[in-house]
Enzyme design. Sequence first.
Site, PDB file in Angstrom:
ATOM      1  N   SER A  58       0.797  -1.231   0.000  1.00  0.00           N
ATOM      2  CA  SER A  58       0.000   0.000   0.000  1.00  0.00           C
ATOM      3  C   SER A  58       0.824   1.272   0.000  1.00  0.00           C
ATOM      4  CB  SER A  58      -0.925   0.022   1.218  1.00  0.00           C
ATOM      5  OG  SER A  58      -0.184   0.015   2.418  1.00  0.00           O
ATOM      6  N   ASP A 336      -3.690   7.753   8.410  1.00  0.00           N
ATOM      7  CA  ASP A 336      -4.401   6.782   9.230  1.00  0.00           C
ATOM      8  C   ASP A 336      -3.392   6.058  10.119  1.00  0.00           C
ATOM      9  OD1 ASP A 336      -3.112   5.013   7.507  1.00  0.00           O
ATOM     10  OD2 ASP A 336      -4.932   4.437   6.423  1.00  0.00           O
ATOM     11  N   HIS A 339      -0.354   4.914   7.341  1.00  0.00           N
ATOM     12  CA  HIS A 339       0.058   5.582   6.107  1.00  0.00           C
ATOM     13  C   HIS A 339       0.190   7.091   6.274  1.00  0.00           C
ATOM     14  CE1 HIS A 339      -2.305   1.955   4.972  1.00  0.00           C
ATOM     15  NE2 HIS A 339      -1.280   1.768   4.160  1.00  0.00           N
TER      16      HIS A 339
END
Length: 359
Positions: A58, A336, A339
């Site tokens: 991610s 978050d 990230h």
Amino acid sequence: MEKQNLTFLVSSCCFFLLLLSEMQGVQGSSSHHHRHRHHEHRAVYGFHPKELFVFGDSYADTGNSPKNASSWEVPYGITFPGKPDGRYSDGRILTDFLAKYLGLKSPIPYRFRKYAPNRLKYGMNFAYGGTGVFNTLVNSPNMSTQIDFFQNLMDESVYKKTELEGSLSLVTVSGNDYSTYLAEGGTTQGFPSFIARVVNQIAVNLKRIHDMGVRTVAVAAIEPLGCLPEFTFLNSFKQCNATVNTVSTLHNTLLQQAVAKLNIESKDSGAFIILDLNDAFTAVLNGIDTTVKFETPILEPCCLGTTSILGCGSVDAKGEKLYTVCDNPKAAFFWDATHPTQAGWQVVFSELKSQFDRS
């Protein structure tokens, strides 16, 4: 790093630091594919990359994750492009900043390759949120499978080996293997040898990408895991978890050894390079980089779940939000639990780009 529970405590800092001193090595074309460019390409180690190929998780995924992933839920993408688009952030991420620096458009996610054939000339993004070098998510492509996808495109002559001499690859590994190891019952005693296995496989993957024709392969060092909000929330986001950070230290030490060995074997010191995310994150989080001042307490995420630290974007059975979002994402480093925000990635890349300036 995604919605996986990475919450663990390693037995002691000394345990890993001792092992650091003991472990000295790593074991073990289609008609639409035009090559014309109208961009000024930035030099990297003396050449100007014309394509960017991305593999990982991610930290690099720009839309490959399935539509039920958090990256496709509100409030992800509120800064860019204004709605969720598969990026695990409020906006642009590492891949985007690297592509812009190189004078390229961000490479298209593999899952959308048939919808925008004109974008293939910039390379392709195979990264998939939540994955690792080994299997971390059911029915999701680990890094070896992502490279298989690339090989299939080469077999179909979408990309040719001789054309890849002007390409750069970005590889990210951000910790999903380690969270999965612990979730599946791995022990702290076995952790160091598992870290070595992970780095060994990274080395195999890097060599495979280079052998396929990619001129330079850049692999990201792992970030300081203990500074991620999912750990710092235990002390109200006041300080990093030094014990957890020893995992990053061991991983990055072994990665440096592996990359050095690959460069010796390839007889090209610029074939494999490390993007030191650990140092870049640390410089920003410790205030060493003074180019940007984040107003929000720097370890506190902008998007915070009301029932779980991992709950950004979650809703209840009635569709009511189970999260809160800060007033100004540009003032926050973390988006978050795991990230960075677009603003966070921007300042991190400002730290990283000097590593490309050697030519």
